[in-house]
Design an enzyme around this catalytic site. Structure first.
Site, PDB file in Angstrom:
ATOM      1  CD  GLU A 226      -2.971   0.935   2.300  1.00  0.00           C
ATOM      2  OE1 GLU A 226      -3.243  -0.125   2.736  1.00  0.00           O
ATOM      3  OE2 GLU A 226      -3.607   2.307   2.723  1.00  0.00           O
ATOM      4  NE  ARG A 304      -9.259   0.441   8.923  1.00  0.00           N
ATOM      5  CZ  ARG A 304     -10.684   0.291   8.463  1.00  0.00           C
ATOM      6  NH1 ARG A 304     -11.553  -0.457   9.087  1.00  0.00           N
ATOM      7  NH2 ARG A 304     -10.977   0.891   7.703  1.00  0.00           N
ATOM      8  CD  GLU A 704      -8.221  -4.407   5.543  1.00  0.00           C
ATOM      9  OE1 GLU A 704      -9.281  -3.813   5.205  1.00  0.00           O
ATOM     10  OE2 GLU A 704      -7.145  -3.852   5.950  1.00  0.00           O
TER      11      GLU A 704
HETATM   12  N1  MTE Z   1      -6.266 -11.541  -1.021  1.00  0.00           N
HETATM   13  C1  MTE Z   1      -5.022 -11.858  -1.807  1.00  0.00           C
HETATM   14  N2  MTE Z   1      -5.258 -13.101  -2.598  1.00  0.00           N
HETATM   15  N3  MTE Z   1      -4.030 -11.015  -2.070  1.00  0.00           N
HETATM   16  C2  MTE Z   1      -3.818 -10.125  -1.221  1.00  0.00           C
HETATM   17  O1  MTE Z   1      -2.780  -9.508  -1.221  1.00  0.00           O
HETATM   18  N4  MTE Z   1      -5.026  -8.401   0.302  1.00  0.00           N
HETATM   19  C3  MTE Z   1      -5.800  -8.113   1.553  1.00  0.00           C
HETATM   20  C4  MTE Z   1      -7.466  -8.642   0.849  1.00  0.00           C
HETATM   21  N5  MTE Z   1      -6.974 -10.008   0.265  1.00  0.00           N
HETATM   22  C5  MTE Z   1      -5.108  -9.678  -0.473  1.00  0.00           C
HETATM   23  C6  MTE Z   1      -6.167 -10.325  -0.599  1.00  0.00           C
HETATM   24  C7  MTE Z   1      -5.991  -6.986   1.680  1.00  0.00           C
HETATM   25  S1  MTE Z   1      -5.099  -6.256   2.742  1.00  0.00           S
HETATM   26  C8  MTE Z   1      -7.148  -6.162   1.358  1.00  0.00           C
HETATM   27  S2  MTE Z   1      -7.297  -4.612   1.793  1.00  0.00           S
HETATM   28  C9  MTE Z   1      -7.840  -6.588  -0.014  1.00  0.00           C
HETATM   29  O2  MTE Z   1      -7.651  -7.863  -0.252  1.00  0.00           O
HETATM   30  C10 MTE Z   1      -7.799  -5.497  -0.900  1.00  0.00           C
HETATM   31  O3  MTE Z   1      -8.712  -6.004  -1.872  1.00  0.00           O
HETATM   32  P1  MTE Z   1     -10.162  -5.605  -2.184  1.00  0.00           P
HETATM   33  O4  MTE Z   1     -10.343  -4.196  -1.624  1.00  0.00           O
HETATM   34  O5  MTE Z   1     -10.432  -5.708  -3.521  1.00  0.00           O
HETATM   35  O6  MTE Z   1     -10.804  -6.531  -1.099  1.00  0.00           O
HETATM   36  N1  LUZ Z   2      -5.777   2.119   4.429  1.00  0.00           N
HETATM   37  C1  LUZ Z   2      -5.864   3.559   4.741  1.00  0.00           C
HETATM   38  C2  LUZ Z   2      -6.136   1.297   4.996  1.00  0.00           C
HETATM   39  O1  LUZ Z   2      -5.074   4.395   3.994  1.00  0.00           O
HETATM   40  N2  LUZ Z   2      -6.920   3.835   5.528  1.00  0.00           N
HETATM   41  C3  LUZ Z   2      -7.702   2.779   6.120  1.00  0.00           C
HETATM   42  O2  LUZ Z   2      -8.661   2.955   6.708  1.00  0.00           O
HETATM   43  C4  LUZ Z   2      -7.460   1.503   5.994  1.00  0.00           C
HETATM   44  N3  LUZ Z   2      -8.099   0.557   6.205  1.00  0.00           N
HETATM   45  C5  LUZ Z   2      -7.500  -0.805   6.134  1.00  0.00           C
HETATM   46  C6  LUZ Z   2      -6.493  -0.852   5.265  1.00  0.00           C
HETATM   47  N4  LUZ Z   2      -5.851   0.066   4.809  1.00  0.00           N
HETATM   48 MO1  MOS Z   3      -5.062  -4.223   3.046  1.00  0.00          MO
HETATM   49  S1  MOS Z   3      -4.014  -3.785   4.723  1.00  0.00           S
HETATM   50  O1  MOS Z   3      -6.153  -2.471   3.198  1.00  0.00           O
HETATM   51  O2  MOS Z   3      -3.904  -3.304   1.841  1.00  0.00           O
END
Ligand code: MTE
Ligand code: LUZ
Ligand code: MOS
Length: 749
Positions: A226, A304, A704
């Protein structure tokens, strides 16, 4: 719809960063990093290294034309250390060579003289020395000071929870190529292409319009990309700017583990007060977050933690405070759950402590205090469409919890070497970036005149299946076959000013924008068909035009050609911003989340009380998906998140020594869950609900939340340990590795 990447993944045809066809003359970059955790750099001698064969250039802070600054939330992080280093693994210089091997050889010849400074690795120690990333924040509801007097029982304690290595299968990397007039394209394995673009612009001292960031997919991000995909992309872009050559970096696993931050370790003090009938009346908690040496996303993660400090429980009097503590470790960063899991661990620990002291089951306290509609959380949001009780009850009923409990009781009475443990884990996770301004997205759709469609959004595919969900939205809205549609890479020229794909909101935000674009196109196409069939209700489905529900002869392709000939716009760019959300930081009150995701899991574990090892027999889950738009993908997210959470709670142990050196620096010393350590059985049931309007197609965000089911693994093991060694007070520290379990099994007062 099956995951659109499935076939190519299995065939090995999917393109990751390191698979991008390299241009002739591509150079390779290797970051050179600090070997001490806190020091002044008194001298660096690059002479031998620079003269080694195959070395083109060594780039340092002096070569930066713009700002030597990549801090996103706070400007406290240089791209290259300049004069001093604040953690081991901090990059001092970038070695550019004709091969990575040459760069590695050269790195050995760089001589740095350090003047060492005191090292802090512990959050509480940093707090004691007032080394904070920013001022503390606190959330409060009711009045805890008054409430203690009404409590029949009050308990206090401390918890410590360790960090977690992301271990995305694809390590960090980026590949920059020069374009015309000083423009640069960077392929980056990032969750946040715009963040990369912004930092490249800042460091290179050029406008954002000269920088194109392109991301096809990631081999996993989990939050680790991120913010922390940025430095590597900026480095190769800088090298390209200086050398006018393509420059690539694909990190080695050990370099990645050493140089990048992880999930934040936290330490916390809590005080919990309950009434006679086990209602939690008051809860106070102080969180000490180990931020590492720079802010990175720590302020947002800390926020958070505060938001989720009471998990799925209604507590009328709450005071939660958090300190972001600056230590000499790599800056810690986003990781699935983003501080939420750490906040929840403490309230669960407090409940278990209270239950053990009162001789009741933790489940009784949990259930007694689950949130219901109309409850106010400490940050002022009033809960609606609450699914805590429904998931709890459905979980108890569908999986016959009472029988399981009885079976375990009997097992434990008749076994001495093996003990079984049981725990229930309710979750409640807020969906939206807590920073309200980040909750928006855009989508661009082109229909070409042969009827094929290409789609770009700000969403980054990282294995979570967001591209498949985007494809579903297009095919459902326009009534066409998946093979007509291509989901293109995430690219800052096609979709600008994106938020990172994070906060589980990728599908909601980008999906809503995409749906708007498709609906706008659909309306225009219907108008084209309407000319043919006046006064009829037009629909597009099965690639055909329907008038008053009767199939006409006009195919999708005919219709597109008619629209093109009539000079109707076949492209659309839409923007979506989440309505209803707001937050006032000065009051720490508002309505930050579009909605919450709920669920309940039951964990059964068997502990070998001779060895301290354990096996998870089963995890039974009832999860609130809303109306899942892709149950296969969503169940995969539950399984993956659960196992990742179990790993964090039980196996994965990050160890930095007192010098701030990462000891668990490879997969030989850092244990992640494998096929032998995952639960033997994972059963997932979907709660039957209507879903939420603000979720895409009423299909709730799923990325998540399931990680937090992992907490149940910890408490199930503890339950088994208690069955073996009932009369000893145990600390609440995670991870609960077999070594620690063994010590607790034989702990004496
Ligand atoms: N699933 C896979 N296979 N790989 C990933 O890197 N990241 C997770 C989740 N599931 C992840 C995953 C995280 S930290 C987040 S925030 C969400 O996927 C992001 O994707 P979305 O917003 O489309 O759910
Ligand atoms: N990233 C962010 C995040 O910038 N703000 C959020 O609230 C958050 N929450 C979950 C995962 N990434
Ligand atoms: Mo997920 S920790 O919001 O990339």
């Amino acid at each position: 719809m099956i995951n659109i990447d499935a076939h190519n993944h299995v065939k090995g045809k999917s393109i990751y960063l390191d698979d991008i066809q390299e241009l002739q003359g591509t150079l390779y970059a290797l970051p050179f990093d600090a070997t001490v955790a806190h020091a002044k750099i008194s001298a660096i001698d690059y002479t031998q290294a620079i003269h080694r064969t195959g070395i083109i250039r060594i780039i340092t802070a002096k070569d930066i034309p713009g700002e030597n600054q990549i801090g996103g939330i706070l400007p406290d992080e240089p791209l290259f250390a300049d004069g001093e280093v604040h953690f081991r693994g901090q990059v001092i210089a970038l070695i550019i060579g004709t091969s990575e091997h040459h760069c590695r050889q050269a790195a050995k010849l760089i001589k740095v003289t350090y003047e060492e400074l005191p090292i802090i690795t512990d959050a509480r120690e940093a707090h004691a020395q007032n080394k904070l990333i920013m001022p503390p924040r606190s959330f409060s509801l009711g009045n805890t000071t008054q409430a203690w007097e009404e409590c029949a029982h009050v308990f206090e304690g401390r918890t410590d929870v360790n960090g977690q290595e992301h271990l995305y299968i694809e390590t960090q990397g980026a590949y920059a190529r020069p374009k015309e007039d000083g423009s640069i394209i960077v392929s980056s394995s990032t969750q946040g292409p715009t963040a990369v673009q912004r930092m490249v612009a800042r460091v290179l001292g050029i406008a954002m319009h000269k920088i194109e960031i392109d991301t096809v997919r990631l081999g996993g991000g989990f939050g680790g990309k991120e913010d922390q995909a940025t430095p590597w992309a900026v480095m190769v872009a800088l090298a390209t700017q200086i050398l006018h050559k393509p420059v690539k970096m694909a990190m080695h696993r050990m370099d990645d583990m050493r140089m990048t931050g992880k999930r934040h370790p936290y330490s916390a003090d809590f005080k919990i007060g309950l009434s006679k009938d086990l209602k939690i009346l008051a809860y106070e908690v102080t969180h000490y977050q180990n931020a590492g040496a720079a802010a990175d996303l720590s302020p947002a993660v800390m926020e958070r933690t505060l938001f989720h400090s009471t998990n799925a429980y209604y507590i009328p009097n709450v005071f939660a405070k958090a300190f972001s503590c600056k230590t000499n470790l790599p800056p810690n960063t986003a990781f699935r759950g983003f501080g939420g899991p750490q906040g929840k661990f403490v309230i669960e620990a407090a409940i278990v402590k209270a239950a053990e002291a009162l001789g009741v089951s933790p489940a009784l306290i949990q259930k007694t205090n689950l949130v219901v509609d109309g409850n106010e959380l400490s940050y002022g949001q009033i809960l609606q469409q609450t699914q805590a009780h429904p998931t709890w009850n459905a979980c108890m009923d569908s999986f016959d919890y009472e029988a399981q409990k009885e079976r375990i009781k009997l097992f434990n009475e008749s076994n001495s070497r093996y003990k079984k443990g049981l725990a229930i884990q309710p979750i409640c996770f807020g969906i939206s970036f807590t920073n309200t301004m980040m909750n928006h997205a855009r989508a661009l759709v082109h229909i070409y005149h042969d009827g094929s469609v290409v789609v770009s959004t700000g969403a980054v595919e990282m294995g979570q299946g967001v591209n498949t969900k985007m494809l579903q939205i297009v095919t459902q809205t326009l009534g066409i076959k998946p093979s007509r549609v291509r989901i293109e890479s995430t690219n800052t020229l096609r979709v600008a000013n994106t938020s990172p794909t994070a906060a589980s909101a990728g599908a909601d935000l980008n999906g809503k924008a995409l749906q708007m674009a498709c609906v706008a196109l659909l309306e225009r196409l219907k108008a084209v068909a309407q000319k043919e069939y006046t006064d009829q209700i037009i629909e597009l489905k099965e690639e055909m035009v329907f008038a008053n529900e009767t199939k006409t002869e006009i195919t999708w392709q005919d219709l597109i050609m008619k629209a093109f000939v009539q000079r109707v716009a076949l492209s659309e760019n839409s923007h979506y911003a989440t309505p209803t959300i707001h937050y006032d930081k000065s009051k720490e009150k508002g309505h930050p989340f579009a909605y919450h995701v709920y669920g309940t899991s039951i964990h059964e574990v068997t502990v070998d009380c001779l060895k301290g090892t354990y096996n998870f027999d089963s995890v039974n889950i009832v999860h609130d998906f809303g109306k899942s738009m892709n149950p296969t993908i969503d169940n995969g997210q539950i399984e993956g998140g659960l196992v990742q959470g179990i790993g964090w709670m039980t196996l994965e142990e990050i160890i930095y020594n007192e010098q701030g050196r990462l000891v668990s620096n490879a997969l030989s010393t850092y244990k992640v869950p494998d096929i032998y350590s995952v639960p033997k059985e994972i059963n997932i049931k979907h709660l039957e609900t209507e879903g939420h309007e603000l979720a895409i197609n009423k299909s709730k965000a799923v990325g998540e939340p399931p990680l937090m089911y992992g907490l149940g693994a910890y408490f199930a093991i503890r339950d088994a340990v208690k069955a073996f060694n009932p009369n000893v007070e145990l600390a609440v520290n995670a991870p609960y590795t077999p070594e620690k379990v063994l010590m607790d099994l034989y702990r004496r007062r």
